[in-house]
Motif scaffolding. Sequence first.
Motif, PDB file in Angstrom:
ATOM      1  N   ILE A 278       0.821  -1.207   0.000  1.00 43.24           N
ATOM      2  CA  ILE A 278       0.000   0.000   0.000  1.00 43.24           C
ATOM      3  C   ILE A 278       0.857   1.260   0.000  1.00 43.24           C
ATOM      4  O   ILE A 278       1.987   1.273   0.502  1.00 43.24           O
ATOM      5  CB  ILE A 278      -0.961   0.017   1.204  1.00 43.24           C
ATOM      6  CG1 ILE A 278      -0.185  -0.037   2.533  1.00 43.24           C
ATOM      7  CG2 ILE A 278      -1.981  -1.095   1.108  1.00 43.24           C
ATOM      8  CD1 ILE A 278      -1.083   0.112   3.759  1.00 43.24           C
ATOM      9  N   ASN A 279       0.313   2.327  -0.576  1.00 43.95           N
ATOM     10  CA  ASN A 279       0.993   3.625  -0.593  1.00 43.95           C
ATOM     11  C   ASN A 279       0.626   4.471   0.615  1.00 43.95           C
ATOM     12  O   ASN A 279       1.335   5.429   0.943  1.00 43.95           O
ATOM     13  CB  ASN A 279       0.629   4.392  -1.863  1.00 43.95           C
ATOM     14  CG  ASN A 279       1.164   3.721  -3.107  1.00 43.95           C
ATOM     15  OD1 ASN A 279       2.317   3.302  -3.158  1.00 43.95           O
ATOM     16  ND2 ASN A 279       0.332   3.595  -4.129  1.00 43.95           N
ATOM     17  N   GLY A 280      -0.500   4.139   1.247  1.00 38.15           N
ATOM     18  CA  GLY A 280      -0.945   4.880   2.415  1.00 38.15           C
ATOM     19  C   GLY A 280      -0.542   4.185   3.712  1.00 38.15           C
ATOM     20  O   GLY A 280       0.372   3.366   3.747  1.00 38.15           O
ATOM     21  N   VAL A 281      -1.236   4.525   4.771  1.00 43.37           N
ATOM     22  CA  VAL A 281      -0.965   3.978   6.101  1.00 43.37           C
ATOM     23  C   VAL A 281      -2.216   3.251   6.587  1.00 43.37           C
ATOM     24  O   VAL A 281      -3.331   3.788   6.516  1.00 43.37           O
ATOM     25  CB  VAL A 281      -0.588   5.093   7.096  1.00 43.37           C
ATOM     26  CG1 VAL A 281      -0.394   4.530   8.499  1.00 43.37           C
ATOM     27  CG2 VAL A 281       0.680   5.804   6.628  1.00 43.37           C
ATOM     28  N   LEU A 282      -2.024   2.030   7.081  1.00 43.39           N
ATOM     29  CA  LEU A 282      -3.132   1.256   7.640  1.00 43.39           C
ATOM     30  C   LEU A 282      -3.288   1.610   9.112  1.00 43.39           C
ATOM     31  O   LEU A 282      -2.330   1.545   9.884  1.00 43.39           O
ATOM     32  CB  LEU A 282      -2.865  -0.238   7.481  1.00 43.39           C
ATOM     33  CG  LEU A 282      -3.855  -1.197   8.167  1.00 43.39           C
ATOM     34  CD1 LEU A 282      -5.266  -1.021   7.607  1.00 43.39           C
ATOM     35  CD2 LEU A 282      -3.394  -2.642   8.007  1.00 43.39           C
ATOM     36  N   THR A 283      -4.496   2.019   9.493  1.00 42.82           N
ATOM     37  CA  THR A 283      -4.773   2.323  10.891  1.00 42.82           C
ATOM     38  C   THR A 283      -5.986   1.523  11.364  1.00 42.82           C
ATOM     39  O   THR A 283      -6.873   1.187  10.579  1.00 42.82           O
ATOM     40  CB  THR A 283      -5.064   3.824  11.113  1.00 42.82           C
ATOM     41  OG1 THR A 283      -6.169   4.223  10.298  1.00 42.82           O
ATOM     42  CG2 THR A 283      -3.850   4.666  10.778  1.00 42.82           C
ATOM     43  N   ILE A 284      -5.992   1.222  12.650  1.00 46.48           N
ATOM     44  CA  ILE A 284      -7.116   0.553  13.287  1.00 46.48           C
ATOM     45  C   ILE A 284      -7.655   1.483  14.369  1.00 46.48           C
ATOM     46  O   ILE A 284      -6.926   1.880  15.282  1.00 46.48           O
ATOM     47  CB  ILE A 284      -6.697  -0.789  13.923  1.00 46.48           C
ATOM     48  CG1 ILE A 284      -6.075  -1.712  12.874  1.00 46.48           C
ATOM     49  CG2 ILE A 284      -7.887  -1.457  14.586  1.00 46.48           C
ATOM     50  CD1 ILE A 284      -7.009  -2.129  11.769  1.00 46.48           C
ATOM     51  N   ALA A 285      -8.939   1.848  14.252  1.00 51.37           N
ATOM     52  CA  ALA A 285      -9.596   2.670  15.263  1.00 51.37           C
ATOM     53  C   ALA A 285     -10.442   1.750  16.139  1.00 51.37           C
ATOM     54  O   ALA A 285     -11.223   0.938  15.638  1.00 51.37           O
ATOM     55  CB  ALA A 285     -10.473   3.728  14.604  1.00 51.37           C
ATOM     56  N   SER A 286     -10.293   1.853  17.439  1.00 51.74           N
ATOM     57  CA  SER A 286     -11.032   0.966  18.352  1.00 51.74           C
ATOM     58  C   SER A 286     -11.617   1.754  19.519  1.00 51.74           C
ATOM     59  O   SER A 286     -11.097   2.799  19.913  1.00 51.74           O
ATOM     60  CB  SER A 286     -10.110  -0.145  18.868  1.00 51.74           C
ATOM     61  OG  SER A 286      -9.037   0.402  19.613  1.00 51.74           O
TER      62      SER A 286
END
Length: 341
Positions: A278-286
């Motif tokens: 991926i070119n972006g950033v993977l984030t997890i919101a919890s």
Amino acid sequence: MKFLPLSLLFVAAGVAVAAEVIPNKPYDGPIKCEGSETTSLTISGSPSIQEGTTLLLTAQMTFTLPTEKPAYDDEVRASKLAITADPDGTIQVADGTKSAWVSSGYTVADGGSVMMRAEGKLYSKNKLAFKVTFSPIAAANSAVDPAAVKTVEVVSPASETTLSGFTFTGEGETAALTLGLVDMAILPPPAAEGSTQDPALVEKYIAWANETGSAVADSNLDEATKQNAFAMNAGGKPSLTITAIDPTAGTITVKGSYTDPKTDPEGTSKTPVDLKTINGVLTIASRESLGGAETIQTVNVTTAVSDGKAVVVPLPEGARFVKAAVSVNPPAATADEGNAE
């Protein structure tokens, strides 16, 4: 812009020629100059550099060295970026604050080639600043010696920020010319005040727009969809799905995919996306509860397991509600960076 003996001049004045450079598309070169010949190219759309925008210019330059030191003349003063070489092969770049050529510290042999990379941004209301880097041509499967790379920072000689063309003079050849200029709707600057688009992301966008996402970049899809497709390095309309939850291990599995809106408007046929690319950033919101405080975790996808298409993400303790996203401008993390397992 101008390359002098061989010279490139990035100009602001209009140049009435048929050949043109399309932003974010490699020019179908090379551009060859002989004797006193001058070659000019227009820049499609005559774009203007805005606050927060990063301009990225790359090219491979091959020089026939001059017998005399090039003059800092009116043509150079009218340019946005001018590059030339001295008789001894030292590459020079025009600096508007000094009204003179400044040495890059890089020396090229007669008939020798160099990779040029210029990162440009707004310097003042009507001038640009450039960070220009020169490096050797890397052989296949070999790295460039960092000590051989030279960088110089200059301010454009000419005022105004509209870009309309290139002029090439002297003797030599320019190949692989690419002007990167990504719309702010696609690639916004980082959240920090006064910042500009990341040059590395601009370079990734150019690669995506000419390869994986070429059909998306040239489509009539809205800008938000194009931005998401670029962030996912996808060749169509992207989606990110949580496919499994392991309450015991405290992890979730995330997969990415895309559909082709032209051939599959209903989105029934999905092509997997390798989340490691991926070119972006993977984030997890919890959240621990629906109305509770949100925790943002940035995920390191480079260590993804399985077939590379899935990422197993550890969650903060007590999390009951989760959402995954990939973005080119992600929210600030509020927890330690997570690692794909």
